[in-house]
Design a protein around this motif. Structure first.
Motif, PDB file in Angstrom:
ATOM      1  N   THR A   1       0.838  -1.203   0.000  1.00 28.08           N
ATOM      2  CA  THR A   1       0.000   0.000   0.000  1.00 28.08           C
ATOM      3  C   THR A   1       0.873   1.253   0.000  1.00 28.08           C
ATOM      4  O   THR A   1       0.639   2.184  -0.771  1.00 28.08           O
ATOM      5  N   ALA A   2       1.909   1.237   0.844  1.00 23.78           N
ATOM      6  CA  ALA A   2       2.794   2.397   0.932  1.00 23.78           C
ATOM      7  C   ALA A   2       3.505   2.637  -0.399  1.00 23.78           C
ATOM      8  O   ALA A   2       3.541   3.761  -0.917  1.00 23.78           O
ATOM      9  N   ARG A   3       4.060   1.588  -0.991  1.00 20.72           N
ATOM     10  CA  ARG A   3       4.807   1.725  -2.253  1.00 20.72           C
ATOM     11  C   ARG A   3       3.893   2.147  -3.403  1.00 20.72           C
ATOM     12  O   ARG A   3       4.261   2.965  -4.239  1.00 20.72           O
ATOM     13  N   LEU A   4       2.699   1.562  -3.466  1.00 17.69           N
ATOM     14  CA  LEU A   4       1.783   1.876  -4.563  1.00 17.69           C
ATOM     15  C   LEU A   4       1.203   3.283  -4.409  1.00 17.69           C
ATOM     16  O   LEU A   4       0.850   3.926  -5.396  1.00 17.69           O
ATOM     17  N   SER A   5       1.131   3.772  -3.185  1.00 20.17           N
ATOM     18  CA  SER A   5       0.687   5.153  -2.955  1.00 20.17           C
ATOM     19  C   SER A   5       1.777   6.125  -3.397  1.00 20.17           C
ATOM     20  O   SER A   5       1.519   7.088  -4.115  1.00 20.17           O
ATOM     21  N   GLU A   6       3.027   5.844  -2.961  1.00 16.39           N
ATOM     22  CA  GLU A   6       4.171   6.667  -3.362  1.00 16.39           C
ATOM     23  C   GLU A   6       4.284   6.776  -4.870  1.00 16.39           C
ATOM     24  O   GLU A   6       4.589   7.825  -5.414  1.00 16.39           O
ATOM     25  N   ALA A   7       4.047   5.648  -5.548  1.00 15.87           N
ATOM     26  CA  ALA A   7       4.217   5.591  -7.004  1.00 15.87           C
ATOM     27  C   ALA A   7       3.043   6.216  -7.753  1.00 15.87           C
ATOM     28  O   ALA A   7       3.093   6.355  -8.968  1.00 15.87           O
ATOM     29  N   GLY A   8       1.972   6.568  -7.037  1.00 12.33           N
ATOM     30  CA  GLY A   8       0.847   7.241  -7.683  1.00 12.33           C
ATOM     31  C   GLY A   8      -0.193   6.320  -8.287  1.00 12.33           C
ATOM     32  O   GLY A   8      -1.034   6.753  -9.062  1.00 12.33           O
ATOM     33  N   LEU A   9      -0.149   5.031  -7.937  1.00 15.65           N
ATOM     34  CA  LEU A   9      -1.236   4.149  -8.383  1.00 15.65           C
ATOM     35  C   LEU A   9      -2.448   4.344  -7.481  1.00 15.65           C
ATOM     36  O   LEU A   9      -3.566   4.490  -7.958  1.00 15.65           O
ATOM     37  N   LEU A  10      -2.187   4.353  -6.170  1.00 16.01           N
ATOM     38  CA  LEU A  10      -3.271   4.543  -5.204  1.00 16.01           C
ATOM     39  C   LEU A  10      -3.393   6.013  -4.849  1.00 16.01           C
ATOM     40  O   LEU A  10      -2.396   6.686  -4.603  1.00 16.01           O
ATOM     41  N   GLY A  11      -4.621   6.496  -4.811  1.00 17.06           N
ATOM     42  CA  GLY A  11      -4.880   7.857  -4.370  1.00 17.06           C
ATOM     43  C   GLY A  11      -5.388   7.850  -2.936  1.00 17.06           C
ATOM     44  O   GLY A  11      -4.937   7.042  -2.120  1.00 17.06           O
ATOM     45  N   THR A  12      -6.325   8.727  -2.650  1.00 21.23           N
ATOM     46  CA  THR A  12      -6.823   8.835  -1.283  1.00 21.23           C
ATOM     47  C   THR A  12      -7.694   7.628  -0.923  1.00 21.23           C
ATOM     48  O   THR A  12      -8.417   7.102  -1.762  1.00 21.23           O
ATOM     49  N   PRO A  13      -7.628   7.213   0.350  1.00 15.36           N
ATOM     50  CA  PRO A  13      -8.514   6.125   0.795  1.00 15.36           C
ATOM     51  C   PRO A  13      -9.971   6.564   0.647  1.00 15.36           C
ATOM     52  O   PRO A  13     -10.294   7.724   0.888  1.00 15.36           O
ATOM     53  N   LEU A  14     -10.833   5.636   0.267  1.00 14.90           N
ATOM     54  CA  LEU A  14     -12.242   5.973   0.077  1.00 14.90           C
ATOM     55  C   LEU A  14     -12.996   5.825   1.389  1.00 14.90           C
ATOM     56  O   LEU A  14     -12.588   5.070   2.269  1.00 14.90           O
ATOM     57  N   GLU A  15     -14.088   6.532   1.464  1.00 16.84           N
ATOM     58  CA  GLU A  15     -14.947   6.464   2.647  1.00 16.84           C
ATOM     59  C   GLU A  15     -15.323   5.023   2.946  1.00 16.84           C
ATOM     60  O   GLU A  15     -15.560   4.239   2.042  1.00 16.84           O
ATOM     61  N   GLY A  16     -15.415   4.732   4.217  1.00 12.57           N
ATOM     62  CA  GLY A  16     -15.756   3.357   4.578  1.00 12.57           C
ATOM     63  C   GLY A  16     -14.519   2.494   4.747  1.00 12.57           C
ATOM     64  O   GLY A  16     -14.607   1.375   5.202  1.00 12.57           O
ATOM     65  N   GLY A  17     -13.353   3.059   4.400  1.00  9.10           N
ATOM     66  CA  GLY A  17     -12.095   2.308   4.577  1.00  9.10           C
ATOM     67  C   GLY A  17     -12.105   1.047   3.741  1.00  9.10           C
ATOM     68  O   GLY A  17     -12.205   1.123   2.526  1.00  9.10           O
ATOM     69  N   ASN A  18     -12.001  -0.099   4.404  1.00  8.30           N
ATOM     70  CA  ASN A  18     -12.111  -1.361   3.696  1.00  8.30           C
ATOM     71  C   ASN A  18     -11.034  -1.532   2.622  1.00  8.30           C
ATOM     72  O   ASN A  18     -11.238  -2.231   1.636  1.00  8.30           O
ATOM     73  N   HIS A  19      -9.904  -0.874   2.791  1.00  9.67           N
ATOM     74  CA  HIS A  19      -8.777  -1.017   1.866  1.00  9.67           C
ATOM     75  C   HIS A  19      -9.145  -0.651   0.431  1.00  9.67           C
ATOM     76  O   HIS A  19      -8.704  -1.296  -0.513  1.00  9.67           O
ATOM     77  N   ALA A  20      -9.988   0.380   0.286  1.00  7.19           N
ATOM     78  CA  ALA A  20     -10.349   0.868  -1.052  1.00  7.19           C
ATOM     79  C   ALA A  20      -9.769   2.265  -1.234  1.00  7.19           C
ATOM     80  O   ALA A  20      -9.706   3.059  -0.296  1.00  7.19           O
ATOM     81  N   PHE A  21      -9.345   2.539  -2.459  1.00  8.01           N
ATOM     82  CA  PHE A  21      -8.667   3.797  -2.756  1.00  8.01           C
ATOM     83  C   PHE A  21      -9.173   4.374  -4.064  1.00  8.01           C
ATOM     84  O   PHE A  21      -9.496   3.627  -4.999  1.00  8.01           O
ATOM     85  N   ALA A  22      -9.177   5.711  -4.141  1.00  9.14           N
ATOM     86  CA  ALA A  22      -9.349   6.364  -5.435  1.00  9.14           C
ATOM     87  C   ALA A  22      -8.077   6.082  -6.236  1.00  9.14           C
ATOM     88  O   ALA A  22      -7.044   5.726  -5.652  1.00  9.14           O
ATOM     89  N   VAL A  23      -8.142   6.248  -7.552  1.00  8.59           N
ATOM     90  CA  VAL A  23      -6.916   6.060  -8.321  1.00  8.59           C
ATOM     91  C   VAL A  23      -5.981   7.245  -8.064  1.00  8.59           C
ATOM     92  O   VAL A  23      -6.431   8.365  -7.836  1.00  8.59           O
ATOM     93  N   GLY A  24      -4.686   6.982  -8.095  1.00  6.16           N
ATOM     94  CA  GLY A  24      -3.699   8.021  -7.828  1.00  6.16           C
ATOM     95  C   GLY A  24      -3.372   8.834  -9.066  1.00  6.16           C
ATOM     96  O   GLY A  24      -3.864   8.553 -10.165  1.00  6.16           O
ATOM     97  N   GLU A  25      -2.480   9.831  -8.897  1.00  6.98           N
ATOM     98  CA  GLU A  25      -2.221  10.783 -10.000  1.00  6.98           C
ATOM     99  C   GLU A  25      -1.443  10.156 -11.159  1.00  6.98           C
ATOM    100  O   GLU A  25      -1.445  10.680 -12.254  1.00  6.98           O
TER     101      GLU A  25
END
Ligand SMILES: [Zn+2]
Length: 187
Positions: A25-49
């Motif tokens: 999760t940390a690496r994929l967020s840094e790399a811009g695949l994962l964006g902000t966590p979505l409401e409700g958590g549950n390991h869901a994310f908006a797409v990153g930049e």
């Protein structure tokens, strides 16, 4: 309700491996695949930049919705798992897999599949050549997959988008193992 368009899933090549989700999760967020966590958590994310640099869409116009608008489906990323042992994911797009030895299709896979989601699934004997192999050794043509942790990208029509070599290298660099992709349509 309209039919599920589909999703792109990423899994480890070896279905028994369980990558560390927090590190991924940390690496994929840094790399811009994962964006902000979505409401409700549950390991869901908006797409990153950098989502559109890490996933290649076929065709000239990308019609995906990158942020939620009402109840319409929009592109987002979710982890599924971890599971204690490899689980089998399939969908309405799944076709009989082919034996790696003789290339014959395993036509009765649907009857056999319920026995696969357990600690030590029995191997599947090819009805044509008699070769016994674990179900994940059959060639599922990217229409089903086994694993203990999946990264799911909704909603992607099968084949509409593929992970770039950069994303595959990022996944292996963050987990120490090789990854593969496949597609599922629910229903
Ligand atoms: Zn065979």
């Amino acid at each position: 309700m309209s039919a599920h368009t589909g999703r792109l899933l990423l899994r480890t090549q070896d279905p028994f491996l369980l990558p560390e989700q927090a590190l991924l999760t940390a690496r994929l967020s840094e790399a811009g695949l994962l964006g902000t966590p979505l409401e409700g958590g549950n390991h869901a994310f908006a797409v990153g930049e950098r989502f559109l640099q890490l996933v290649t869409f076929a065709g000239c116009s990308v019609r995906i919705e990158l942020s939620p608008v009402g109840d319409a489906p929009f592109c987002h990323i979710r982890f599924t798992g971890p599971f204690q042992w490899p689980v089998f994911l399939s969908g309405r797009n799944t076709r009989p897999p082919r034996c790696r030895n003789c290339r014959s299709p395993l036509r009765n896979w649907k009857e056999t599949a319920p026995a696969w989601d357990k600690a030590a699934p029995t191997s599947v004997t090819c009805p044509s050549c008699g070769e016994a192999s674990p179900p994940w050794d059959y060639d599922w043509k990217e229409k089903a997959g086994f694993g203990r942790l999946f990264i799911q990208i909704e909603e992607i029509f099968p084949g509409e988008a593929t992970p770039t070599p950069e994303l595959m290298a990022l996944l292996s660099g963050s987990s120490g193992c090789e990854w593969r992709h496949f597609y599922i349509q629910d229903g």
